[in-house]
Scaffold this active site. Structure first.
Site, PDB file in Angstrom:
ATOM      1  CG  ASP A   1      -0.397   0.206   2.523  1.00 46.60           C
ATOM      2  OD1 ASP A   1       0.852   0.364   2.602  1.00 46.60           O
ATOM      3  OD2 ASP A   1      -1.142   0.250   3.518  1.00 46.60           O
ATOM      4  CG  HIS A   2      -0.726   4.726   1.645  1.00 49.52           C
ATOM      5  ND1 HIS A   2      -1.812   3.880   1.757  1.00 49.52           N
ATOM      6  CD2 HIS A   2      -0.566   5.309   2.856  1.00 49.52           C
ATOM      7  CE1 HIS A   2      -2.305   3.970   2.986  1.00 49.52           C
ATOM      8  NE2 HIS A   2      -1.557   4.825   3.668  1.00 49.52           N
TER       9      HIS A   2
ATOM     10  CB  CYS B   1       0.620  -2.624   4.565  1.00 51.67           C
ATOM     11  SG  CYS B   1       0.280  -3.746   5.935  1.00 51.67           S
ATOM     12  N   GLY B   2       2.087  -0.833   6.304  1.00 51.02           N
ATOM     13  CA  GLY B   2       2.749  -0.187   7.434  1.00 51.02           C
ATOM     14  C   GLY B   2       3.264  -1.205   8.448  1.00 51.02           C
ATOM     15  CB  THR B   3       1.629  -3.375  10.815  1.00 53.76           C
ATOM     16  OG1 THR B   3       0.463  -3.780  10.071  1.00 53.76           O
ATOM     17  CG2 THR B   3       1.325  -2.118  11.612  1.00 53.76           C
TER      18      THR B   3
ATOM     19  CG  HIS C   1       9.426 -25.932   9.879  1.00 57.61           C
ATOM     20  ND1 HIS C   1       9.534 -26.057  11.249  1.00 57.61           N
ATOM     21  CD2 HIS C   1      10.541 -26.519   9.362  1.00 57.61           C
ATOM     22  CE1 HIS C   1      10.659 -26.702  11.550  1.00 57.61           C
ATOM     23  NE2 HIS C   1      11.300 -26.974  10.429  1.00 57.61           N
TER      24      HIS C   1
ATOM     25  CG  HIS D   1       7.756 -29.466   8.318  1.00 60.57           C
ATOM     26  ND1 HIS D   1       7.484 -29.099   9.612  1.00 60.57           N
ATOM     27  CD2 HIS D   1       9.069 -29.810   8.283  1.00 60.57           C
ATOM     28  CE1 HIS D   1       8.583 -29.180  10.326  1.00 60.57           C
ATOM     29  NE2 HIS D   1       9.562 -29.621   9.563  1.00 60.57           N
TER      30      HIS D   1
END
Ligand code: RB5
Length: 154
Positions: free
Chosen positions: A17-18, A74-76, A107, A142
């Site tokens: 995103d921005h 994105c930001g986070t 995994h 796995h």
């Protein structure tokens, strides 16, 4: 990095995103210099734009087999990861460390990596991308667990 056979794609999609445009572009340059065929689907201009749209767009390219792997930001890293994981066949993890970036490939057979541009700096983000791209799924026990994740998809 691995050598790819003629049947393996080294195409990777990048999206954000921005909040993550400069970091996404830095990662794009970094992985392209390693020989990855980078499909950077933007955005390129700084207006606010909703992360679900960009997470979905990248995820659909991976789910369709047009791209082998994806890196989204994105930001986070959290919101765009949540959106990508709604697309059938996508296994995307947010990573802020290189150990997790390696382990989600080895995994969890993650086919997408998410990074928070407001969480990690550029140097660490590039190392996270490197760890993700260098790792391979281990299979074995796995694989059964990854199949269990797929079975949850409605
Ligand atoms: C945008 O301000 C921000 O909410 C977004 O980049 C992301 O952090 C959401 O998970």
């Amino acid at each position: 990095m691995d050598d790819f056979s003629v049947t393996d794609s080294n195409r990777i999609v990048l999206s954000s995103d921005h909040a993550a445009i400069p970091l996404r572009q830095a990662i794009a340059r970094h992985v392209a210099a390693q020989g990855w065929d980078v499909v950077d689907i933007g955005p390129t201009t700084p207006e606010s734009t909703p992360y679900p749209r960009h997470g979905e767009a990248a995820a659909r390219l991976v789910a369709a087999g047009d791209c082998r792997l994806g890196i989204i930001l994105c930001g986070t890293g959290q919101g765009i990861m949540m959106a990508a994981n709604k697309v059938k066949g996508i296994r995307c993890g947010v990573c802020a460390d290189t150990f997790s970036a390696r382990m989600i490939r080895e995994h969890n057979d993650a086919n997408m990596l998410s990074i928070g541009a407001r969480v990690v700096g550029e140097g660490l983000a590039l190392a996270i991308a490197d760890a993700f791209l260098a790792a391979e799924f281990e299979g074995g026990r796995h694989a059964t667990r990854v199949e269990m994740i797929a079975a949850l998809e409605g």
